[in-house]
Design an enzyme around this catalytic site. Structure first.
Site, PDB file in Angstrom:
ATOM      1  N   THR A   1      -4.043  -7.335   4.370  1.00 34.31           N
ATOM      2  CA  THR A   1      -3.375  -6.471   3.616  1.00 34.31           C
ATOM      3  C   THR A   1      -2.351  -7.454   2.648  1.00 34.31           C
ATOM      4  O   THR A   1      -2.182  -7.258   1.493  1.00 34.31           O
ATOM      5  CB  THR A   1      -2.516  -5.309   4.414  1.00 34.31           C
ATOM      6  OG1 THR A   1      -3.509  -4.388   5.028  1.00 34.31           O
ATOM      7  CG2 THR A   1      -1.609  -4.533   3.185  1.00 34.31           C
TER       8      THR A   1
ATOM      9  N   ASP B   1       0.867  -1.348   0.193  1.00 34.14           N
ATOM     10  CA  ASP B   1       0.003  -0.011  -0.050  1.00 34.14           C
ATOM     11  C   ASP B   1       0.977   1.257  -0.048  1.00 34.14           C
ATOM     12  O   ASP B   1       2.229   1.038   0.159  1.00 34.14           O
ATOM     13  CB  ASP B   1      -1.009  -0.018   1.243  1.00 34.14           C
ATOM     14  CG  ASP B   1      -0.395  -0.139   2.631  1.00 34.14           C
ATOM     15  OD1 ASP B   1       0.640   0.111   2.791  1.00 34.14           O
ATOM     16  OD2 ASP B   1      -1.214  -0.509   3.531  1.00 34.14           O
TER      17      ASP B   1
ATOM     18  N   LYS C   1      -3.832   0.110  -2.558  1.00 36.64           N
ATOM     19  CA  LYS C   1      -5.257  -0.585  -1.738  1.00 36.64           C
ATOM     20  C   LYS C   1      -5.896   0.265  -0.982  1.00 36.64           C
ATOM     21  O   LYS C   1      -5.413   1.444  -0.762  1.00 36.64           O
ATOM     22  CB  LYS C   1      -4.168  -1.320  -0.619  1.00 36.64           C
ATOM     23  CG  LYS C   1      -5.140  -1.994   0.648  1.00 36.64           C
ATOM     24  CD  LYS C   1      -4.088  -2.298   1.719  1.00 36.64           C
ATOM     25  CE  LYS C   1      -4.462  -1.192   2.913  1.00 36.64           C
ATOM     26  NZ  LYS C   1      -3.577  -1.615   4.153  1.00 36.64           N
TER      27      LYS C   1
END
Ligand code: R5P
Length: 313
Positions: free
Chosen positions: A229, A172, A195
């Protein structure tokens, strides 16, 4: 007073294994302290050796039971201050409450700043930590903050691994600085995943910026909590043609969901936080930061530069 006598390392109860490892690397004994709980749950502390005029280091990671360990650290600092320590360094391999570091929406706290205020009010003279969630947290303090980087230990590991045409990928935007620094250290290219966090338990991957077809991917993140994630990023990398995905995580909070690693081939994590007891160790490799912290503590105690350990690139 000899140099070895001039500083002493104490351990809170959050991570005694790491404290012992660091003490061993420094060839010193841990400071003697009694930490207990009163029947009503309050924490009681007594330092069982003289610290007057000494440089005191207290190791405590604010994870697993963050509220307990933060309070315990504050109480230890207060006890050291009242026992006339010359200086008190909070050694916090993981600085908890760091992810609430700005007002992203209305009526929310900035806990990273609150923790800084509490530590300073208790009497800390310096903070030694690693991979702060945001470098700016250093500015929440009016005392020195030394922020070490786990990539020093990861870079050594990845240099020894036989990865095919590797590329570093940030899962990210928030981790781009860590990823870029590791890529520079390893002399590799960098790609980025776009993300979006839908809520605390759900993330959505929108796109991959860069080319990873046929390459081995090194995913880099500062924290792994639910692993959403990293799992989403790894799945997306594999869909985009990555051959192998290895992960480097500075701080393994590791919620239970990590047990299912999905498409992640192997995960390297530092011992800034103890692994959960029920953690499935398959594919998880712990890389010790004891030497890194021992070197930093030794340098602080001898008033030597530690900028080589704190380079953010
Ligand atoms: C986010 O800003 C952090 O850098 C990590 O990516 C995040 O905390 C990881 O959380 P989770 O493992 O729950 O997806």
């Amino acid at each position: 007073m000899t140099e070895a006598d001039s500083f002493v390392l104490f351990s809170g109860t959050s991570h005694p294994e790491l404290s012992k490892e660091i003490a061993k690397d420094l060839s010193i004994k841990l400071g003697d302290v009694q930490i207990e709980k009163f029947p009503d749950g309050e924490i009681g502390v007594q330092i069982l050796e003289n610290v007057r005029g000494k440089e005191v280091f207290i190791l405590q990671s604010i994870a697993r039971e963050p509220n307990l360990y933060l309070m315990e650290l504050l109480i230890l600092i207060d006890a050291m201050k009242r026992a006339s320590a010359k200086s008190i360094t909070a050694v916090m391999p993981y600085y908890g409450y760091s992810r609430q570091d700005r007002k992203e929406k209305g009526r929310v706290p900035i806990t990273a700043k609150l923790v800084a205020n509490l530590l300073e009010k208790a009497g800390v003279s310096r903070v030694l930590t690693m991979d702060l969630h945001a470098d700016q947290i250093q500015g929440f303090f009016d005392v020195p903050v030394d922020n070490l980087y786990a990539r020093v230990v990861f870079a050594d590991k990845f240099k020894q691994m036989k990865l095919e045409n590797p590329i570093v990928v940030s899962p990210d935007i928030g981790s781009i600085r860590l990823a870029r620094a590791l890529a520079l250290d390893l002399g590799l290219d960098l790609a980025l995943i776009d993300k979006r966090r839908v809520n605390a338990n759900e993330v959505q991957v929108n796109a991959l910026i860069g080319e990873i077809e046929g390459q081995d991917v090194i995913l880099v993140d500062d924290i792994c909590s639910t692993a959403k994630t990293l799992k989403s990023a790894s799945d997306f990398c594999k869909k985009s043609g990555a051959k192998k995905v290895v992960v480097a995580v500075s701080h393994g909070l590791f919620d239970k969901s990590i047990i299912d690693h999905s498409s992640i081939d192997s995960l390297f994590v530092t011992n800034s936080i103890p692994l959960p007891k029920d953690c499935d160790m398959k594919n998880i490799h712990v890389v010790s930061i004891a030497k890194l912290f021992a070197n930093a503590i030794d340098s602080i105690a001898r008033a030597k530069s530690i900028s080589s350990l704190c380079r953010s690139l």
